[in-house]
Design an enzyme around this catalytic site. Structure first.
Site, PDB file in Angstrom:
ATOM      1  N   ARG A  77       0.849  -1.201   0.000  1.00 39.47           N
ATOM      2  CA  ARG A  77       0.000   0.000   0.000  1.00 39.47           C
ATOM      3  C   ARG A  77       0.880   1.246   0.000  1.00 39.47           C
ATOM      4  NH1 ARG A  77      -3.940   0.323   4.970  1.00 39.47           N
ATOM      5  NH2 ARG A  77      -5.081  -1.305   3.864  1.00 39.47           N
ATOM      6  N   CYS A 498     -16.798  -7.224   6.021  1.00 38.85           N
ATOM      7  CA  CYS A 498     -16.791  -7.464   7.473  1.00 38.85           C
ATOM      8  C   CYS A 498     -17.033  -6.129   8.172  1.00 38.85           C
ATOM      9  CB  CYS A 498     -15.454  -8.101   7.897  1.00 38.85           C
ATOM     10  SG  CYS A 498     -14.148  -6.910   8.241  1.00 38.85           S
TER      11      CYS A 498
HETATM   12 FE1  SRM Z   1      -9.061  -1.094   6.178  1.00 40.38          FE
HETATM   13  C1  SRM Z   1      -7.877  -3.733   7.887  1.00 40.38           C
HETATM   14  C2  SRM Z   1      -8.301  -2.561   3.303  1.00 40.38           C
HETATM   15  C3  SRM Z   1      -9.502   1.862   4.654  1.00 40.38           C
HETATM   16  C4  SRM Z   1     -10.764   0.085   8.938  1.00 40.38           C
HETATM   17  N1  SRM Z   1      -8.166  -2.843   5.702  1.00 40.38           N
HETATM   18  C5  SRM Z   1      -7.713  -3.796   6.562  1.00 40.38           C
HETATM   19  C6  SRM Z   1      -6.950  -4.902   5.827  1.00 40.38           C
HETATM   20  C7  SRM Z   1      -5.507  -4.521   5.812  1.00 40.38           C
HETATM   21  C8  SRM Z   1      -7.186  -6.339   6.361  1.00 40.38           C
HETATM   22  C9  SRM Z   1      -6.263  -6.897   7.396  1.00 40.38           C
HETATM   23  O1  SRM Z   1      -6.021  -6.249   8.427  1.00 40.38           O
HETATM   24  O2  SRM Z   1      -5.797  -8.020   7.189  1.00 40.38           O
HETATM   25  C10 SRM Z   1      -7.629  -4.744   4.446  1.00 40.38           C
HETATM   26  C11 SRM Z   1      -6.803  -5.228   3.264  1.00 40.38           C
HETATM   27  C12 SRM Z   1      -7.709  -5.782   2.199  1.00 40.38           C
HETATM   28  C13 SRM Z   1      -7.047  -6.049   0.916  1.00 40.38           C
HETATM   29  O3  SRM Z   1      -7.067  -7.224   0.481  1.00 40.38           O
HETATM   30  O4  SRM Z   1      -6.534  -5.143   0.294  1.00 40.38           O
HETATM   31  C14 SRM Z   1      -8.036  -3.295   4.469  1.00 40.38           C
HETATM   32  N2  SRM Z   1      -8.808  -0.458   4.358  1.00 40.38           N
HETATM   33  C15 SRM Z   1      -8.585  -1.233   3.270  1.00 40.38           C
HETATM   34  C16 SRM Z   1      -8.715  -0.446   1.984  1.00 40.38           C
HETATM   35  C17 SRM Z   1      -7.788  -0.911   0.874  1.00 40.38           C
HETATM   36  C18 SRM Z   1     -10.177  -0.540   1.531  1.00 40.38           C
HETATM   37  C19 SRM Z   1     -10.535   0.074   0.215  1.00 40.38           C
HETATM   38  O5  SRM Z   1     -11.576  -0.328  -0.294  1.00 40.38           O
HETATM   39  O6  SRM Z   1      -9.862   0.954  -0.293  1.00 40.38           O
HETATM   40  C20 SRM Z   1      -8.454   0.967   2.524  1.00 40.38           C
HETATM   41  C21 SRM Z   1      -7.013   1.358   2.515  1.00 40.38           C
HETATM   42  C22 SRM Z   1      -6.817   2.790   2.898  1.00 40.38           C
HETATM   43  C23 SRM Z   1      -5.435   3.331   2.777  1.00 40.38           C
HETATM   44  O7  SRM Z   1      -4.997   3.624   1.653  1.00 40.38           O
HETATM   45  O8  SRM Z   1      -4.802   3.519   3.824  1.00 40.38           O
HETATM   46  C24 SRM Z   1      -8.942   0.813   3.956  1.00 40.38           C
HETATM   47  N3  SRM Z   1      -9.895   0.670   6.747  1.00 40.38           N
HETATM   48  C25 SRM Z   1     -10.084   1.728   5.905  1.00 40.38           C
HETATM   49  C26 SRM Z   1     -11.013   2.653   6.477  1.00 40.38           C
HETATM   50  C27 SRM Z   1     -11.513   3.932   5.827  1.00 40.38           C
HETATM   51  C28 SRM Z   1     -10.623   5.102   6.094  1.00 40.38           C
HETATM   52  O9  SRM Z   1      -9.533   4.983   6.624  1.00 40.38           O
HETATM   53  O10 SRM Z   1     -11.043   6.212   5.747  1.00 40.38           O
HETATM   54  C29 SRM Z   1     -11.390   2.127   7.707  1.00 40.38           C
HETATM   55  C30 SRM Z   1     -12.466   2.706   8.671  1.00 40.38           C
HETATM   56  C31 SRM Z   1     -12.019   3.931   9.351  1.00 40.38           C
HETATM   57  C32 SRM Z   1     -11.318   3.605  10.635  1.00 40.38           C
HETATM   58  O11 SRM Z   1     -10.144   3.259  10.586  1.00 40.38           O
HETATM   59  O12 SRM Z   1     -11.964   3.674  11.671  1.00 40.38           O
HETATM   60  C33 SRM Z   1     -10.668   0.884   7.871  1.00 40.38           C
HETATM   61  N4  SRM Z   1      -9.238  -1.720   8.141  1.00 40.38           N
HETATM   62  C34 SRM Z   1     -10.017  -1.135   9.089  1.00 40.38           C
HETATM   63  C35 SRM Z   1      -9.978  -1.932  10.288  1.00 40.38           C
HETATM   64  C36 SRM Z   1     -10.720  -1.624  11.617  1.00 40.38           C
HETATM   65  C37 SRM Z   1      -9.984  -0.640  12.439  1.00 40.38           C
HETATM   66  C38 SRM Z   1     -10.594  -0.449  13.809  1.00 40.38           C
HETATM   67  O13 SRM Z   1     -10.428   0.612  14.378  1.00 40.38           O
HETATM   68  O14 SRM Z   1     -11.226  -1.370  14.314  1.00 40.38           O
HETATM   69  C39 SRM Z   1      -9.143  -3.037  10.004  1.00 40.38           C
HETATM   70  C40 SRM Z   1      -8.775  -4.200  10.950  1.00 40.38           C
HETATM   71  C41 SRM Z   1      -7.800  -3.803  11.995  1.00 40.38           C
HETATM   72  O15 SRM Z   1      -7.167  -2.763  11.964  1.00 40.38           O
HETATM   73  O16 SRM Z   1      -7.657  -4.613  12.917  1.00 40.38           O
HETATM   74  C42 SRM Z   1      -8.702  -2.884   8.648  1.00 40.38           C
HETATM   75 FE1  SF4 Z   2     -11.687  -4.168   5.400  1.00 42.90          FE
HETATM   76 FE2  SF4 Z   2     -13.265  -6.086   6.317  1.00 42.90          FE
HETATM   77 FE3  SF4 Z   2     -13.382  -5.329   3.783  1.00 42.90          FE
HETATM   78 FE4  SF4 Z   2     -11.311  -6.707   4.695  1.00 42.90          FE
HETATM   79  S1  SF4 Z   2     -13.434  -7.397   4.527  1.00 42.90           S
HETATM   80  S2  SF4 Z   2     -11.215  -4.950   3.354  1.00 42.90           S
HETATM   81  S3  SF4 Z   2     -11.065  -5.783   6.736  1.00 42.90           S
HETATM   82  S4  SF4 Z   2     -13.925  -4.128   5.593  1.00 42.90           S
END
Ligand code: SRM
Ligand code: SF4
Length: 655
Positions: A77, A498
Site C-alpha cells: 500500500r 466485514c
Molecule cells: Fe481497512 C484492515 C483494506 C480503509 C478500517 N483494511 C484492513 C486490511 C488490511 C485487512 C487486514 O487487516 O488483514 C484490508 C486489506 C484488504 C485487501 O485485500 O486489500 C483493508 N482499508 C482497506 C482499503 C484498501 C479498503 C478500500 O476499499 O480501499 C483501505 C485502505 C486505505 C489506505 O490507503 O490507507 C482501507 N480501513 C479503511 C477505512 C476507511 C478510512 O480509513 O477512511 C477504515 C475505517 C475507518 C477507521 O479506521 O476507523 C478501515 N481496516 C479497518 C480496520 C478496523 C480498524 C478499527 O479501528 O477497528 C481493520 C482491521 C484492523 O485494523 O484490525 C482494517
Molecule cells: Fe476491510 Fe473487512 Fe473489507 Fe477486509 S473485509 S477490506 S477488513 S472491511
C-alpha cells in the site's frame, strides 16, 4: 499550564503486539532477518512489523485447499498525502502490477494505491521500485499515522485548497517514522531522494513541547511502542466533505481570512468506524469539534493530540485502542484539558463552519488557472483491463503521453490534473477507444456514488464478498427502484465484507456489512453528504433476500418522503420502528396475488426483472403468516430467514 505525570502502567497486560514492537528494534526485526530467508511467508511477529513498512501478508482465499500450504502473497500500500501520485510513480506502479502483482491496481478509500499478489521473493524489489520512483509505503499500515487525506480537487483559484494540500503533506512529514529500518531493509541503507521537508516541520518534530517528545529515542514522537493503534488524519476546507471528515481520528479544517490568507485551523477529533459484530463495546463514532488553533501552533496541537493518544490510549485491548474510545471514555472536556497540558496553554474555541457537502469532482472541469482537470470514476477503485473496458491501458497511455500528475480521491476515483486544454481531445480519444466513460452523467448514479472494500479473495478478515458482489447487487437495487416507480432515485450505497468498515459503510445511506456467508448486516439512514451515522436495521440479510427486504422500504419512502428528501434522510427521520411496522403490513403489489387456496406467500417478492435465480414458492395459512411476520419484525430478521431457521430445526437439517 502544568502537565500532570504521564500515566502509570496499568495492572492489565499490554497486548501481544506491544511486545513485538518493543523487540523490533524500531521496526527492523524480525523482518530484516526473514526477508533474506528463502521462504514463502513470514512468521506472525514479522507480519506485525511488516505492516509498518506498508505490506500485508495475505493468501489467495479462492485457492485454499485443505491440507496444503496457503497461496501466500503480499499486498503493498502506498502513502500519498492528499492522494498525490506523480506520473513517474504511476507508471512504476502500473508496471509492478504486471511484473509482480495480479495485473490490477487498486485505488483505496484513503487516496493510496494497493498492489496485490506480490510473492515474498519479489517484495524487496517492489518496494525499492516504489521508493526510487518518488513513492513510499512506509507507515501506510501499522500502529502509526496513516495516509493524510485532503480534498483531491485541484482548484487553483481557491487558496484554501492549496493550504489543505500543503498541510496534509507537512503533517504527513511531521508524523512520519524516523527509524532507519525502512531504507536499511528495502534499499540496503540507501536513503531515498525525497522532497525537502518544510523547516518548520523539522523544528516542530524536535521541539520538546510539554512532554510531546520521547527523549533519546530513534522515534522522537512515537517512542519504542509507536501508537496504540492506527491513527488517521485529514485536512479539508470549510464545506468540503470529500474526505469523510467525521470518520477520522483527527481532522483540520483550513480557516482563511477575507483575502484568502491562512489564519488557522478548526480541529475535530475522535472519529473512527471499525467495530466487531455482537460486541457492543466496539462502535462507529463521529469526530467531535475540539478547538480552533492559530496556524503558528498547528504542529503543536497535532503533536499534543498524538501524544495524548500515545500516552493514554489503551494498549491492553486492541479493540479498545483507537482515539475514539479514549475520547468516548473521557468525554470531550477531559480530553481537551489533557491536550492543553501537552499544548502548554488553553486552546481557543472552535469557529463556526458552514454545512459540509460531498462532491466527487468527476468529469472535465476548469481548475481555475486556464488548465483543466478530469475526474474519472473507477468502479470500486480497481484499475484493470476487462472485456471492452481497458481502463488500465487507458490510464497508462494518458500518463505516458501527457505526464499528468494524479490525485486519487477518497472515493476510490482518480483525477488527472493540470491538463492543457489543447490536449483534451487527444485524451478523450484514448478514453473512447478504451471504453472509459468520462461524462459522469453517463454513469449509473448508484454505481457512481457506491464504494466497496476488496474483501475476498485477498482480505484475510473478510466474512463474505464485497467488491465482487456489489456490481450485481447495485443492478438488482436499480431494477427494484425502477419497479416501484423510483426510476430517478439514487443514494449512497457502501459495502464491506466485514464490520471493520474499510469502505466507510456506516456513513452511507444504505450499507451492507458482511455478517455471514453471503449475508450482510444492513445499515440505513446515513446522509448523502456523510455527516450522520447510519444505524443497523437487520443483523443478517441473505443476499437472496435483498429485494424482499428493500421493497417495502422503498415503497414507504416513495409514499411518505418529504419534497426533495433523500433516502438516507427519510430513513433517519421516519425511524426504524415505523419502517418495520410498514414492512410488516406491506403486501407486495407486483407479485402474483394469492388465490383462495394459496394464502400469502413467503418467498414471493423476488421480481422477474431482478437478474437472479428463481425461488421455490410455498403457501402458508393466514395465522402462520401473521405470526411469522410478527416474529421476523420483532427479531429484526427477514421472513425467509425465520422460516429457514424454523424448518431446519423441524427437518433436523444441520447448517
Ligand atoms: Fe481497512 C484492515 C483494506 C480503509 C478500517 N483494511 C484492513 C486490511 C488490511 C485487512 C487486514 O487487516 O488483514 C484490508 C486489506 C484488504 C485487501 O485485500 O486489500 C483493508 N482499508 C482497506 C482499503 C484498501 C479498503 C478500500 O476499499 O480501499 C483501505 C485502505 C486505505 C489506505 O490507503 O490507507 C482501507 N480501513 C479503511 C477505512 C476507511 C478510512 O480509513 O477512511 C477504515 C475505517 C475507518 C477507521 O479506521 O476507523 C478501515 N481496516 C479497518 C480496520 C478496523 C480498524 C478499527 O479501528 O477497528 C481493520 C482491521 C484492523 O485494523 O484490525 C482494517
Ligand atoms: Fe476491510 Fe473487512 Fe473489507 Fe477486509 S473485509 S477490506 S477488513 S472491511
Amino acid at each position: 499550564m502544568v502537565k500532570s505525570a504521564p500515566p502509570s502502567p496499568t495492572s492489565r497486560k499490554p497486548s501481544k503486539v506491544e511486545g513485538i514492537k518493543e523487540h523490533s528494534n524500531f521496526l527492523r526485526e524480525p523482518v530484516a532477518t526473514q526477508i533474506l530467508e528463502d521462504t514463502t511467508h513470514f512468521t506472525e511477529d514479522a507480519i506485525q512489523i511488516l505492516k509498518f513498512h506498508g505490506s500485508y501478508q495475505q493468501d489467495n482465499r479462492d485457492n485454499r485447499v485443505k491440507g496444503q500450504e496457503k497461496d501466500y502473497q503480499f499486498m503493498l500500500r502506498t502513502k500519498n498525502p492528499g492522494g498525490f501520485v506523480p506520473p513517474q510513480l504511476y507508471l512504476a506502479l502500473d508496471q509492478l502490477a504486471d511484473e509482480y502483482g495480479n495485473h490490477t491496481l487498486r485505488a483505496t478509500t484513503r487516496q493510496g494505491f494497493q498492489v496485490h499478489g506480490i510473492l515474498k521473493k519479489n517484495l524487496k524489489a517492489a518496494i525499492a521500485t516504489i521508493v526510487k520512483n518518488l513513492g513510499s509505503t512506509l507507515g501506510a499500515c501499522g500502529d502509526i499515522n496513516r495516509n493524510v487525506m485532503a480534498p483531491p480537487v485541484p482548484f487553483k483559484h481557491r487558496p484554501e485548497y492549496k493550504y489543505a494540500w500543503e498541510y496534509a503533506q507537512n503533517i504527513a512529514d511531521l508524523l512520519s517514522p524516523q527509524t532507519g529500518a525502512y531504507y536499511e531493509i528495502w534499499l540496503d541503507g540507501e536513503k531515498a531522494i525525497s522532497a525537502e521537508e518544510d523547516p518548520a516541520v523539522k523544528a516542530a518534530r524536535q521541539s520538546n513541547g510539554n512532554g510531546t517528545i520521547v527523549h533519546d529515542s530513534e522515534e522522537p514522537l512515537y517512542g519504542t511502542y509507536y501508537m496504540p493503534r492506527k491513527f488517521k488524519v485529514s485536512v479539508t476546507v470549510p464545506g468540503d466533505n470529500s474526505i469523510d471528515l467525521y470518520s477520522q481520528d483527527l481532522t483540520l479544517v483550513v480557516i482563511t481570512n477575507s483575502l484568502g490568507e491562512l489564519e488557522g485551523f478548526d480541529v475535530f477529533a475522535g472519529g473512527g468506524l471499525g467495530r466487531t459484530h455482537n460486541k457492543e463495546e466496539t462502535f462507529a463514532r463521529l469526530a467531535d469539534p475540539i478547538c480552533y488553533v492559530d496556524k503558528a501552533d498547528v504542529y503543536d496541537i497535532v503533536k499534543a493530540i498524538v501524544a495524548t493518544q500515545r500516552d493514554y490510549g489503551d494498549r491492553t485491548d486492541r479493540r479498545h485502542a483507537r482515539l475514539k474510545y479514549l475520547i468516548n471514555d473521557w468525554g470531550v472536556d477531559q480530553f481537551r484539558a489533557k491536550v492543553e497540558e501537552y499544548f502548554g496553554k488553553p486552546v481557543t474555541p472552535f469557529k463556526a463552519l458552514p454545512e459540509f457537502k460531498y462532491e466527487d469532482f468527476l468529469g472535465w472541469q476548469e481548475q481555475g488557472d486556464g488548465k483543466l482537470f478530469l475526474g474519472l470514476s473507477i468502479d470500486n477503485g480497481r484499475v484493470k483491463n476487462e472485456g471492452s473496458l481497458q481502463l488500465k491501458t487507458a490510464l497508462r497511455e494518458i500518463v505516458e503521453k501527457f505526464r499528468l500528475p494524479i490525485r486519487l480521491t477518497p472515493h476510490q476515483n482518480l483525477i488527472f490534473c493540470d491538463i492543457d486544454p489543447k490536449n483534451k481531445s487527444a485524451i478523450q480519444k484514448i478514453l473512447n477507444r478504451c471504453g472509459v466513460v468520462s461524462d459522469p452523467s453517463q454513469i449509473e448514479p448508484l454505481v457512481r456514488y457506491a464504494m466497496a472494500c476488496p474483501a475476498l479473495p485477498t482480505c484475510g478478515l473478510a466474512i463474505t464478498e464485497s467488491e465482487r458482489a456489489i456490481p450485481g447487487i447495485l443492478q438488482r437495487i436499480r431494477a427494484l427502484l425502477d419497479q416501484v416507480g423510483l426510476q430517478d432515485e439514487h443514494f449512497v450505497v457502501r459495502m464491506t465484507g466485514c464490520p471493520n468498515g474499510c469502505a466507510r459503510p456506516y456513513m452511507a445511506e444504505l450499507a451492507f456489512v458482511g455478517s455471514g456467508p453471503e449475508s450482510y448486516q444492513v445499515w440505513l439512514g446515513g446522509s448523502p453528504d456523510q455527516t450522520r451515522l447510519a444505524q443497523p436495521i437487520v443483523e443478517k440479510l441473505h443476499d437472496n433476500d435483498i429485494e424482499s427486504f428493500l421493497e417495502p422500504i422503498f415503497v414507504y419512502f416513495k409514499k411518505s418522503r418529504e419534497a426533495e428528501e433523500s433516502f438516507g434522510d427519510f430513513c433517519s427521520r421516519i425511524g426504524f420502528d415505523a419502517i418495520r411496522e410498514f414492512a410488516a403490513q406491506y403486501q407486495p403489489e407486483t407479485v402474483a396475488v394469492p388465490t383462495a387456496e394459496t394464502s400469502p406467500q413467503v418467498v414471493a417478492t423476488k421480481k422477474k426483472a431482478a437478474p437472479s435465480r428463481s425461488r421455490p414458492r410455498i403457501s402458508l395459512y393466514d395465522e402462520v403468516y401473521s405470526k411469522l411476520k410478527e416474529t421476523a419484525t420483532s427479531q429484526g430478521k427477514s421472513m425467509t430467514e425465520v422460516v429457514n431457521e424454523a424448518l431446519k430445526i423441524y427437518l433436523q437439517i444441520d447448517s
